[in-house]
Design an enzyme around this catalytic site. Structure first.
Site, PDB file in Angstrom:
ATOM      1  N   GLY A 120      -5.440  -4.585   8.336  1.00 20.06           N
ATOM      2  CA  GLY A 120      -5.378  -3.161   8.700  1.00 20.06           C
ATOM      3  C   GLY A 120      -4.450  -2.601   7.807  1.00 20.06           C
ATOM      4  O   GLY A 120      -4.234  -2.731   6.511  1.00 20.06           O
ATOM      5  N   SER A 121      -3.496  -1.454   8.270  1.00 18.02           N
ATOM      6  CA  SER A 121      -2.861  -0.532   7.443  1.00 18.02           C
ATOM      7  C   SER A 121      -1.516  -0.926   6.557  1.00 18.02           C
ATOM      8  O   SER A 121      -1.132  -0.230   6.076  1.00 18.02           O
ATOM      9  CB  SER A 121      -2.391   0.698   8.595  1.00 18.02           C
ATOM     10  N   SER A 122      -1.405  -2.276   7.019  1.00 19.30           N
ATOM     11  CA  SER A 122      -0.270  -2.848   6.171  1.00 19.30           C
ATOM     12  C   SER A 122      -0.446  -2.939   4.762  1.00 19.30           C
ATOM     13  O   SER A 122       0.442  -2.807   4.062  1.00 19.30           O
ATOM     14  CB  SER A 122       0.103  -4.204   6.920  1.00 19.30           C
TER      15      SER A 122
END
Length: 564
Positions: A287-289
């Site tokens: 995801g966004s990490s």
């Protein structure tokens, strides 16, 4: 790191046998019968207990062939002799094997030693077994050694024999034990063997007594490691359903020293067990990490600079692809730059950067994506690899996963790739990625071993420094200092900004941290229900480092399969 023992050796008495050049089976059987007068051995036969026997019918038949005994009428001594003969029979000319190396009493040593003249080839000595004073701490990472019966793995026989090993030598079988086998093994004693005209051993003289193996000094501190493990266990114990594991890792971004590493998993019996290996063997959508790598990729690709870093965050709709929107803005329109896009975690901003890298600058609802998506995703992966995503991290362990790079099938895949919803990475890759950003673009290899020390010949304890493991720089990300600082600022805002996605978690932290949260749709197969749970679960991730102005620690946390 503070010289507290994590793995040690325990000395054990052993009864050994060295086979002569021409020793026959009958001779060995006779020696075995004589030796059975002085020692005991696990020797339950199939006639005594067919479900849990120590010797097989085949073992007894081998002994019968050598002695012409009726196997069904074996006496207790003959059963013990069969167990002894089994071990002796596994030896080859002038090789030494352990007959008994567990629970050898001083009385047995004394009796055998007193009767060596009538037991040709038999000897007494000291063997070793690994001990783990800290229990299961990092045990899966530490690895294991083969047993004497397993000996050298078949695929490595030629290599090890050329190095002076014997076929029945115990060697590192996995992970640190395997990686550092040459360091841990020490050197064998050198024995000069004298035989008579029949090939029987009549004398052995030790020419060189051998040397102890060296010691691995790990980079992690036992107290800190224990704390990390307890945090993981406490977190996992609170969760139910499909959420059955957690991975946490910390490293010094400048040196690569692994400061703490744990994986905890609920097994089929509902028990929480160690799964530290999952940090470099299990893969997940993160995801966004990973958005910091996306922004820096756009800078390196020349499609993002200070003149064009404002992008409108509004829902994206394309032909033949799922809609893309940001969690904080499902239906509105908000102008963002690279820093605020990281602070608030804009999916749209990242997707638009990917479009630019594919040659598409403008957006109109329901448009097509007329670019070569195979070429685009290949380029994205090349940039991500500079941070350690989707490639080897260089850790000092074998069998590392390089992630799972899914085959693209449509242009939209490259847009989802840009915010961590396509390819899968390991927790360790995630850690190296954030460490590279913390280290101003310098990617270093993670290391579990920081130095090698000898063994004191008198005490057997840790001796002088032998080798200091140098920090291994793998590459430097070719991006401007200004671009790197903007991403670092975006990470700082994610933790401290008014709308930072991690602000609530660090409100009272006594240190100045920077980081990035991530949420990714995930699926998991349920063995009981025999079905997948697509898009009903999420992986939560976090990457970060501190202190912000001079990082000493970088962390990555992956919590898979939570309810959406």
């Amino acid at each position: 790191a503070n010289l507290k023992k994590l793995v040690g050796n325990e000395a054990r008495n052993t009864i050994t046998y060295t086979r002569g050049k021409n020793t026959t089976a009958a001779t060995m059987a006779e020696i075995a019968l004589n030796l059975a007068d002085y020692i005991t051995m696990p020797s339950v036969s199939p006639f005594d207990n067919p479900d849990s026997s120590d010797i097989t019918i085949r073992d007894m038949q081998d002994f019968y062939i050598a002695t012409n005994q009726d196997i069904s009428d074996f006496s207790k001594q003959e059963k013990v002799a069969t167990a002894i003969f089994k071990s002796m029979n596994a030896s080859y000319s002038l090789s030494t094997v352990n007959i008994k190396n567990q629970d050898v009493s001083q009385e047995e040593i004394a009796k055998v030693s007193e009767n060596l003249d009538s037991l040709p080839g038999i000897g007494t000595g000291t063997d070793w077994v690994r001990t783990y004073p800290q229990g299961n701490m990092l045990k899966s990472i530490l690895g294991s050694v083969t047993t004497e019966s397993q000996g050298i793995p078949s695929e490595k026989v030629s290599k090890y024999l050329a190095m002076g090993y014997s076929r029945n030598d115990r060697v590192g079988r996995s992970y640190l034990e395997q990686q550092y086998e040459s360091v841990l093994r020490g050197t064998k004693s050198s024995i000069e063997t004298e035989t008579d005209k029949n090939g029987e051993i009549i004398n052995q003289i030790e020419k060189y007594s051998g040397s102890k193996g060296d010691n691995l000094i790990l980079s992690s501190d036992i107290e800190y490691q224990a704390t990390v493990e307890q945090i993981a266990k406490d977190s996992l114990a609170k969760r139910e359903g499909m959420s059955d594991r957690i991975y946490m890792a910390a490293m010094d971004p400048k040196t690569g020293d692994i400061l703490g590493l744990t994986g905890q998993r609920v097994d089929e019996n509902g028990e929480i067990v160690d799964d530290a290996l999952g940090n470099f063997s299990q893969v997940f959508t993160m995801g966004s990490s990973i958005k910091g790598a996306t922004v820096l990729s756009a800078y390196m690709d020349g499609v993002l600079d200070s003149s064009n870093n404002r992008i409108l965050d509004r829902k994206l709709q394309f032909q033949g692809s799922k809609d893309i929107s940001s969690i904080f803005n499902r239906n509105g329109a908000i102008w963002m730059n690279d820093i605020t896009a990281l602070e608030r975690s804009s999916n749209v901003y990242m997707a638009r950067l990917a479009m630019r890298m594919g040659g598409v600058r403008d957006y109109t609802p329901n448009q097509s994506l007329p670019f070569d998506y195979n070429a685009l995703i290949k380029k994205q992966r090349e940039y991500y690899a500079m941070f350690g995503l989707g490639t080897n991290t260089g850790i000092d362990l074998p069998f590392e996963s390089t992630g799972l790079l899914n085959p693209p099938s449509q242009p939209g895949n490259s847009l989802f790739e840009a915010f961590g919803q396509f390819d899968l990475y390991t927790p360790l890759q995630l850690l190296q990625y954030v460490s590279t950003i913390a280290n101003d673009g310098v990617r270093v290899a993670p290391r579990l071993v920081s130095e090698i020390r000898g063994t004191d010949s008198k005490t057997g304890e840790i001796g002088a420094l032998s080798t200091e493991i140098e920090t291994k720089v793998l590459n430097t990300v070719p991006v401007s200092k200004d671009a790197m600082e903007r991403v670092q600022t975006g990470f700082h805002q994610a933790v401290h900004g008014d709308q930072g996605t991690a602000r609530a978690f660090f409100a009272d932290a006594p240190y100045d941290a920077a980081g990035k949260t991530g949420t990714a749709q995930a699926s998991k197969y349920n063995e009981e229900e025999k079905r997948n749970y697509p898009d009903e679960l999420v992986n939560l991730t976090y990457v970060g480092y501190a202190p912000f102005d001079d990082p000493e620690i970088a962390v990555a946390v992956v919590v898979p399969y939570l309810p959406a």
